[in-house]
Design a protein around this motif. Structure first.
Motif, PDB file in Angstrom:
ATOM      1  N   HIS A   1    -126.111 -76.556 -37.111  1.00  0.00           N
ATOM      2  CA  HIS A   1    -126.148 -78.021 -37.167  1.00  0.00           C
ATOM      3  C   HIS A   1    -125.520 -78.568 -38.446  1.00  0.00           C
ATOM      4  CE1 HIS A   1    -128.674 -79.193 -33.761  1.00  0.00           C
ATOM      5  NE2 HIS A   1    -129.448 -78.159 -34.008  1.00  0.00           N
ATOM      6  N   THR A   2    -125.683 -77.822 -39.538  1.00  0.00           N
ATOM      7  CA  THR A   2    -125.422 -78.401 -40.860  1.00  0.00           C
ATOM      8  C   THR A   2    -124.301 -77.714 -41.638  1.00  0.00           C
ATOM      9  OG1 THR A   2    -127.206 -77.027 -41.803  1.00  0.00           O
ATOM     10  CG2 THR A   2    -127.794 -79.252 -41.065  1.00  0.00           C
ATOM     11  N   VAL A   3    -123.431 -76.995 -40.936  1.00  0.00           N
ATOM     12  CA  VAL A   3    -122.297 -76.369 -41.625  1.00  0.00           C
ATOM     13  C   VAL A   3    -121.466 -77.466 -42.283  1.00  0.00           C
ATOM     14  CG1 VAL A   3    -120.149 -75.082 -41.312  1.00  0.00           C
ATOM     15  CG2 VAL A   3    -122.210 -74.410 -40.040  1.00  0.00           C
ATOM     16  N   PRO A   4    -121.224 -77.367 -43.582  1.00  0.00           N
ATOM     17  CA  PRO A   4    -120.458 -78.420 -44.271  1.00  0.00           C
ATOM     18  C   PRO A   4    -119.016 -78.498 -43.774  1.00  0.00           C
ATOM     19  CG  PRO A   4    -121.601 -76.985 -45.840  1.00  0.00           C
ATOM     20  CD  PRO A   4    -121.693 -76.324 -44.513  1.00  0.00           C
ATOM     21  N   ASP A   5    -118.457 -79.683 -43.816  1.00  0.00           N
ATOM     22  CA  ASP A   5    -117.046 -79.853 -43.465  1.00  0.00           C
ATOM     23  C   ASP A   5    -116.158 -78.945 -44.306  1.00  0.00           C
ATOM     24  OD1 ASP A   5    -117.210 -81.752 -41.398  1.00  0.00           O
ATOM     25  OD2 ASP A   5    -117.335 -83.409 -42.819  1.00  0.00           O
ATOM     26  N   SER A   6    -116.551 -78.762 -45.560  1.00  0.00           N
ATOM     27  CA  SER A   6    -115.723 -77.936 -46.450  1.00  0.00           C
ATOM     28  C   SER A   6    -115.594 -76.506 -45.927  1.00  0.00           C
ATOM     29  CB  SER A   6    -116.316 -77.921 -47.860  1.00  0.00           C
ATOM     30  OG  SER A   6    -117.645 -77.410 -47.849  1.00  0.00           O
ATOM     31  N   ALA A   7    -116.639 -75.999 -45.282  1.00  0.00           N
ATOM     32  CA  ALA A   7    -116.579 -74.635 -44.734  1.00  0.00           C
ATOM     33  C   ALA A   7    -115.632 -74.574 -43.543  1.00  0.00           C
ATOM     34  CB  ALA A   7    -117.976 -74.171 -44.329  1.00  0.00           C
ATOM     35  N   LEU A   8    -115.618 -75.625 -42.733  1.00  0.00           N
ATOM     36  CA  LEU A   8    -114.693 -75.652 -41.598  1.00  0.00           C
ATOM     37  C   LEU A   8    -113.264 -75.865 -42.067  1.00  0.00           C
ATOM     38  CD1 LEU A   8    -116.766 -77.733 -39.017  1.00  0.00           C
ATOM     39  CD2 LEU A   8    -116.756 -75.260 -39.409  1.00  0.00           C
ATOM     40  N   ASP A   9    -113.096 -76.682 -43.094  1.00  0.00           N
ATOM     41  CA  ASP A   9    -111.764 -76.924 -43.632  1.00  0.00           C
ATOM     42  C   ASP A   9    -111.194 -75.680 -44.313  1.00  0.00           C
ATOM     43  OD1 ASP A   9    -111.926 -79.523 -42.723  1.00  0.00           O
ATOM     44  OD2 ASP A   9    -112.614 -80.326 -44.650  1.00  0.00           O
ATOM     45  N   ALA A  10    -112.086 -74.757 -44.708  1.00  0.00           N
ATOM     46  CA  ALA A  10    -111.649 -73.535 -45.389  1.00  0.00           C
ATOM     47  C   ALA A  10    -111.251 -72.422 -44.424  1.00  0.00           C
ATOM     48  CB  ALA A  10    -112.762 -73.035 -46.314  1.00  0.00           C
ATOM     49  N   LEU A  11    -111.407 -72.652 -43.113  1.00  0.00           N
ATOM     50  CA  LEU A  11    -110.987 -71.637 -42.147  1.00  0.00           C
ATOM     51  C   LEU A  11    -109.485 -71.431 -42.256  1.00  0.00           C
ATOM     52  CD1 LEU A  11    -113.106 -72.796 -39.069  1.00  0.00           C
ATOM     53  CD2 LEU A  11    -113.463 -70.726 -40.439  1.00  0.00           C
ATOM     54  N   PRO A  12    -109.004 -70.214 -41.980  1.00  0.00           N
ATOM     55  CA  PRO A  12    -107.569 -69.942 -42.121  1.00  0.00           C
ATOM     56  C   PRO A  12    -106.725 -70.877 -41.255  1.00  0.00           C
ATOM     57  CG  PRO A  12    -108.798 -67.908 -41.815  1.00  0.00           C
ATOM     58  CD  PRO A  12    -109.760 -69.022 -41.561  1.00  0.00           C
ATOM     59  N   PRO A  13    -105.614 -71.338 -41.758  1.00  0.00           N
ATOM     60  CA  PRO A  13    -104.744 -72.225 -40.969  1.00  0.00           C
ATOM     61  C   PRO A  13    -104.121 -71.477 -39.800  1.00  0.00           C
ATOM     62  CG  PRO A  13    -103.676 -71.589 -43.023  1.00  0.00           C
ATOM     63  CD  PRO A  13    -105.082 -71.070 -43.107  1.00  0.00           C
ATOM     64  N   GLY A  14    -103.902 -72.200 -38.719  1.00  0.00           N
ATOM     65  CA  GLY A  14    -103.180 -71.637 -37.583  1.00  0.00           C
ATOM     66  C   GLY A  14    -104.013 -70.859 -36.593  1.00  0.00           C
ATOM     67  N   ILE A  15    -105.343 -70.787 -36.783  1.00  0.00           N
ATOM     68  CA  ILE A  15    -106.151 -70.034 -35.828  1.00  0.00           C
ATOM     69  C   ILE A  15    -106.401 -70.884 -34.582  1.00  0.00           C
ATOM     70  CG2 ILE A  15    -107.254 -68.595 -37.577  1.00  0.00           C
ATOM     71  CD1 ILE A  15    -109.733 -70.323 -37.373  1.00  0.00           C
ATOM     72  N   ASP A  16    -106.528 -70.198 -33.448  1.00  0.00           N
ATOM     73  CA  ASP A  16    -106.798 -70.873 -32.178  1.00  0.00           C
ATOM     74  C   ASP A  16    -108.280 -70.864 -31.831  1.00  0.00           C
ATOM     75  OD1 ASP A  16    -103.989 -71.402 -31.200  1.00  0.00           O
ATOM     76  OD2 ASP A  16    -103.889 -69.223 -31.479  1.00  0.00           O
ATOM     77  N   LEU A  17    -108.942 -69.762 -32.157  1.00  0.00           N
ATOM     78  CA  LEU A  17    -110.345 -69.581 -31.791  1.00  0.00           C
ATOM     79  C   LEU A  17    -111.118 -68.992 -32.953  1.00  0.00           C
ATOM     80  CD1 LEU A  17    -109.797 -67.787 -28.353  1.00  0.00           C
ATOM     81  CD2 LEU A  17    -110.667 -70.106 -28.618  1.00  0.00           C
ATOM     82  N   VAL A  18    -112.373 -69.416 -33.090  1.00  0.00           N
ATOM     83  CA  VAL A  18    -113.312 -68.724 -33.966  1.00  0.00           C
ATOM     84  C   VAL A  18    -114.255 -67.938 -33.069  1.00  0.00           C
ATOM     85  CG1 VAL A  18    -115.174 -68.935 -35.641  1.00  0.00           C
ATOM     86  CG2 VAL A  18    -113.189 -70.436 -35.812  1.00  0.00           C
ATOM     87  N   TRP A  19    -114.324 -66.644 -33.311  1.00  0.00           N
ATOM     88  CA  TRP A  19    -115.265 -65.776 -32.593  1.00  0.00           C
ATOM     89  C   TRP A  19    -116.545 -65.739 -33.418  1.00  0.00           C
ATOM     90  CZ3 TRP A  19    -114.368 -59.772 -32.165  1.00  0.00           C
ATOM     91  CH2 TRP A  19    -115.493 -59.180 -31.600  1.00  0.00           C
ATOM     92  N   PHE A  20    -117.559 -66.467 -32.954  1.00  0.00           N
ATOM     93  CA  PHE A  20    -118.857 -66.446 -33.625  1.00  0.00           C
ATOM     94  C   PHE A  20    -119.647 -65.261 -33.092  1.00  0.00           C
ATOM     95  CE2 PHE A  20    -117.848 -70.982 -34.332  1.00  0.00           C
ATOM     96  CZ  PHE A  20    -118.023 -71.016 -35.705  1.00  0.00           C
ATOM     97  N   MET A  21    -119.560 -64.159 -33.821  1.00  0.00           N
ATOM     98  CA  MET A  21    -120.223 -62.932 -33.405  1.00  0.00           C
ATOM     99  C   MET A  21    -121.720 -63.010 -33.701  1.00  0.00           C
ATOM    100  SD  MET A  21    -121.576 -59.803 -34.357  1.00  0.00           S
ATOM    101  CE  MET A  21    -121.020 -59.328 -35.975  1.00  0.00           C
ATOM    102  N   GLY A  22    -122.529 -62.716 -32.717  1.00  0.00           N
ATOM    103  CA  GLY A  22    -123.962 -62.564 -32.937  1.00  0.00           C
ATOM    104  C   GLY A  22    -124.775 -63.845 -32.926  1.00  0.00           C
ATOM    105  N   VAL A  23    -124.458 -64.791 -32.021  1.00  0.00           N
ATOM    106  CA  VAL A  23    -125.262 -66.023 -31.968  1.00  0.00           C
ATOM    107  C   VAL A  23    -126.477 -65.884 -31.052  1.00  0.00           C
ATOM    108  CG1 VAL A  23    -123.258 -67.491 -32.417  1.00  0.00           C
ATOM    109  CG2 VAL A  23    -124.012 -67.139 -30.051  1.00  0.00           C
TER     110      VAL A  23
END
Length: 203
Positions: free
Chosen positions: A33-55
């Motif tokens: 719920h509370t992941v900061p925008d800064s953490a999302l903005d820090a994801l590598p550029p150009g990726i299509d998908l984030v694989w959230f392993m282990g939810v």
């Protein structure tokens, strides 16, 4: 997300580790719920998908089982504590987003925020096994690969005793790679059973 491209770039995140690192960095508990925008903005550029392993919901048995191997984790994590050990992401107790990391609504909210950045998400699905204490093991033992009492005696790393919903003793195979002993926190699914395939589809 737009139509699939011919070459997708997938970025894997170990979800629990990522949230713990963010919590330490920001000095408060971070969930989906509370992941900061800064953490999302820090994801590598150009990726299509984030694989959230282990939810998915972790198995209680899986955690108890993992604690038995705490001594083996010290080499990688010298200051390991019991709280660090949450059990295998692949001993799935239920295909529900674990409430401790934000649950279904937390994941839906994070998915929406990533979509705004034109990033999709990918989640695990394990086709061949569930956790030893998954509800199907006792409620629908015919969904599992079964065995005989002698199998537990002769191959204890590959089979285990349990009870069905009526209290009848059953023998179930652990999930395994054919070249290695069974995974002691898992139960092998019987994909030849049409009822299991239907239950999987509904899940």
């Amino acid at each position: 997300m737009a139509a699939w491209s011919s070459k997708l770039f997938v970025y894997e995140i170990n979800t629990w580790v990522w949230l713990e690192e963010l919590s330490r960095k920001h000095g408060r508990t971070i969930t989906l719920h509370t992941v900061p925008d800064s953490a999302l903005d820090a994801l590598p550029p150009g990726i299509d998908l984030v694989w959230f392993m282990g939810v998915w919901e972790r198995s209680l048995f899986g955690r108890t089982n993992a604690l038995k191997y705490k001594h083996e984790y010290v080499g990688a994590l010298p200051d390991v504590t019991d709280n660090d050990i949450i059990g295998s992401a692949y001993a799935i107790g239920a295909y529900e987003v674990d409430a401790r990391i934000g649950g279904r609504t937390g994941l839906a909210q994070l998915r929406r925020r990533l979509r705004e950045r034109k990033i999709g998400i990918m989640l695990d699905y394990v086709p061949n096994h569930v956790a030893v204490d998954h509800a199907w093991v006792s409620q629908y033992p015919d969904y599992m690969v079964g065995g005989r009492p002698a199998d537990v005696e002769n191959r204890p790393s590959d089979f285990f005793h349990d009870e069905d919903a009526q209290g009848k003793r059953i023998v179930v195979a652990h999930g395994r790679d054919p070249l290695f002993p069974g995974w002691s926190d898992t139960a092998q699914l019987n994909a030849f059973n049409p009822a299991l395939r239907q239950a999987v589809t509904e899940t």
